[in-house]
Design a protein around this motif. Structure first.
Motif, short mmCIF file in Angstrom:
data_model
loop_
_atom_site.label_atom_id
_atom_site.label_comp_id
_atom_site.label_asym_id
_atom_site.label_seq_id
_atom_site.Cartn_x
_atom_site.Cartn_y
_atom_site.Cartn_z
N GLU A 129 16.32 4.33 -35.62
CA GLU A 129 15.14 5.21 -35.72
C GLU A 129 14.08 4.64 -36.66
N SER A 130 14.54 4.12 -37.80
CA SER A 130 13.56 3.72 -38.82
C SER A 130 13.29 2.22 -38.79
N LYS A 131 13.96 1.48 -37.92
CA LYS A 131 13.72 0.04 -37.83
C LYS A 131 12.24 -0.24 -37.51
N LEU A 132 11.66 -1.21 -38.21
CA LEU A 132 10.25 -1.55 -38.01
C LEU A 132 9.97 -1.95 -36.56
N LYS A 133 8.89 -1.39 -36.02
CA LYS A 133 8.51 -1.70 -34.63
C LYS A 133 7.15 -2.40 -34.61
N SER A 134 6.90 -3.11 -33.51
CA SER A 134 5.71 -3.98 -33.47
C SER A 134 4.40 -3.20 -33.49
N ASN A 135 4.44 -1.92 -33.11
CA ASN A 135 3.19 -1.15 -33.11
C ASN A 135 2.99 -0.36 -34.41
N GLN A 136 3.75 -0.70 -35.44
CA GLN A 136 3.67 0.06 -36.69
C GLN A 136 2.94 -0.73 -37.79
N THR A 137 2.69 -0.03 -38.89
CA THR A 137 1.99 -0.65 -40.03
C THR A 137 2.85 -0.52 -41.29
N VAL A 138 2.88 -1.60 -42.07
CA VAL A 138 3.69 -1.64 -43.30
C VAL A 138 2.78 -1.85 -44.50
N LEU A 139 2.97 -1.05 -45.54
CA LEU A 139 2.27 -1.27 -46.81
C LEU A 139 3.23 -2.01 -47.75
N ILE A 140 2.78 -3.13 -48.27
CA ILE A 140 3.63 -3.97 -49.12
C ILE A 140 2.94 -4.15 -50.47
N GLN A 141 3.62 -3.78 -51.54
CA GLN A 141 3.01 -3.86 -52.87
C GLN A 141 3.34 -5.20 -53.53
N GLY A 142 2.31 -5.92 -53.99
CA GLY A 142 2.51 -7.13 -54.77
C GLY A 142 2.79 -8.36 -53.94
N THR A 143 2.97 -9.49 -54.65
CA THR A 143 3.13 -10.79 -54.00
C THR A 143 4.33 -11.54 -54.54
N GLY A 144 5.34 -10.80 -55.02
CA GLY A 144 6.57 -11.43 -55.50
C GLY A 144 7.47 -11.80 -54.33
N GLY A 145 8.70 -12.20 -54.67
CA GLY A 145 9.64 -12.67 -53.66
C GLY A 145 9.89 -11.66 -52.55
N VAL A 146 10.23 -10.43 -52.90
CA VAL A 146 10.55 -9.40 -51.89
C VAL A 146 9.33 -9.17 -51.00
N SER A 147 8.16 -9.09 -51.61
CA SER A 147 6.95 -8.72 -50.88
C SER A 147 6.57 -9.78 -49.86
N LEU A 148 6.65 -11.05 -50.24
CA LEU A 148 6.26 -12.10 -49.27
C LEU A 148 7.25 -12.18 -48.11
N PHE A 149 8.55 -11.97 -48.39
CA PHE A 149 9.51 -11.92 -47.27
C PHE A 149 9.19 -10.73 -46.36
N ALA A 150 8.82 -9.60 -46.96
CA ALA A 150 8.50 -8.42 -46.14
C ALA A 150 7.28 -8.70 -45.26
N LEU A 151 6.29 -9.41 -45.82
CA LEU A 151 5.11 -9.78 -45.02
C LEU A 151 5.54 -10.68 -43.85
N GLN A 152 6.37 -11.68 -44.13
CA GLN A 152 6.76 -12.62 -43.08
C GLN A 152 7.59 -11.94 -41.98
N ILE A 153 8.49 -11.06 -42.39
CA ILE A 153 9.33 -10.36 -41.40
C ILE A 153 8.43 -9.47 -40.52
#
Ligand code: NAP
Length: 342
Positions: A160-184
């Motif tokens: 249900e909550s898995k990210l889908k291609s038609n959705q939008t993600v807000l990512i805070q900051g540019t540390g390790g976790v955040s850049l991986f989240a951007l790439q995924i």
């Protein structure tokens, strides 16, 4: 004998020293790994500073994320052999499903010894074979930061909550976790909105595929900007690494039934949640503590096929310069800081 950095004082003075100690002995279910690279996480610095919340014994070998080559295997080890390249699963006992209440007692880099040494002992069950096309340095970035981003966006609330291609993600900051989240997110075609304090980083984020970037220093009410950018719809997922009052702001700019992953508290560990906003938006708040091993394995499988991106490494330091690497972590980085061993 082997060289190992060990923490002798947990007081914010980078209290680790390089010691000459015996190579540790494995038991029948463990492997001895010659470390080739480690990557740093906020946790490693907090442990050394004594601000982590859990106190550890003096003499601890720090650093939770390791990549290396197996040099010795215990009698019962079946899945790995000498010469295999492996990474460690950070929470060595959490294999799948729900976490037990004591998973943190079996984590590498404290209380179990970490990878900032010539050798580390790993349980067979906490080893994984990383993607073949990654360098050792790239592999070392995966165990905490990448797994945290992957588990949040792909696994934690089920299908249900898995990210889908038609959705939008807000990512805070540019540390390790955040850049991986951007790439995924970018890899699956989802839109992303990133928060940074730095205009130069903004350009780099856009080059990496970020849809929008907001400077949270010049846009103090960044949540209003997020609403504008989403035509007042709000975002479907938020990776909250800042904590404190950011939780309410994340709720305010979420879509109904949005998912907020509470990952870090760079700003503040206490938060007073506005229940009115949370209830009427039907928000799902997920507490994240890295991931189970099956999520890590799923990510590695996908990185080897569909998800073609490389970890972003800010700087690679030599083993002798490990304190400089920690000082860099304190100043902030764009992506991961790695230490390589010869
Ligand atoms: N729960 C878990 O499983 C888990 C796992 C990994 C990490 N964490 C936690 O998550 C946090 C981030 O980890 P990390 O390794 O990615 O951190 P990191 O590499 O230290 O990055 C932190 C980044 O956060 C940004 N930041 C700081 N204050 C901010 C603010 N007020 N608003 C927006 N962004 C802000 C900064 O970005 P700019 O420089 O671009 O402004 C900074 O570069 C840490 O608290 C860490 O302990 C938790």
């Amino acid at each position: 004998m082997m060289k190992a950095w060990r923490i002798h004082s947990f007081d914010g003075t980078y209290g680790m020293k390089m010691d000459e100690i015996s190579v540790p002995h494995i038991n029948d279910d463990q492997v001895l790994v010659k470390v080739s690279a480690v990557s740093l996480n906020y946790r490693d610095k907090a442990i050394m500073d004594g601000t982590y919340g859990i106190k550890f014994e003096k003499g601890l070998i720090p650093v939770s994320d390791t990549c290396g080559i197996i040099e010795k295997v215990g009698k019962n080890v079946k899945k790995f052999k000498v010469g295999d390249r492996v990474v460690n699963h950070f929470l060595s006992h959490w294999m799948e499903g729900e976490a037990k209440s004591n998973e943190e007692q079996f984590s590498y880099g404290g209380p179990l010894n970490g990878g900032l040494a010539k050798y580390i002992i790993l349980d067979e069950n906490s080893c994984l074979i990383p993607p073949k096309h990654y360098t050792d340095e790239e592999c070392s970035t995966l165990p905490i930061a990448a797994c945290t981003a992957w588990y949040s966006l792909m696994n934690v609330g089920g299908i249900e909550s898995k990210l889908k291609s038609n959705q939008t993600v807000l990512i805070q900051g540019t540390g390790g976790v955040s850049l991986f989240a951007l790439q995924i997110s970018h890899s699956i075609g989802a839109k992303t909105i990133l928060l940074t304090s730095n205009e130069e980083k903004k350009e780099r984020l856009l080059k990496m595929g970020a849809t929008h970037v907001i400077n949270y220093k010049t846009h103090n009410e960044w949540e209003k900007e997020v609403m504008k950018l989403t035509n007042d719809q709000g975002v479907n997922h938020v990776l909250d690494v800042v904590g404190g009052d950011y939780i309410n702001r994340s709720i305010r700019c979420s879509h109904t039934h949005g998912h907020i992953y509470m990952i870090g508290f760079l700003k503040e560990s206490n938060a007073k949640i506005n229940l009115f906003d949370a209830l009427f938006k039907r928000i799902n708040l997920h507490g994240i503590g890295v991931s189970p091993k099956d999520s890590f394995q799923e990510m590695i499988n996908q990185l080897s096929t569909n998800f073609i991106f490389k970890p972003v490494i800010d700087t690679i330091y030599d083993f002798d310069d490990s304190i400089k690497a920690f000082q860099h972590l304190s100043r902030g980085s764009f992506g991961k800081i790695v230490i390589k061993l010869n």
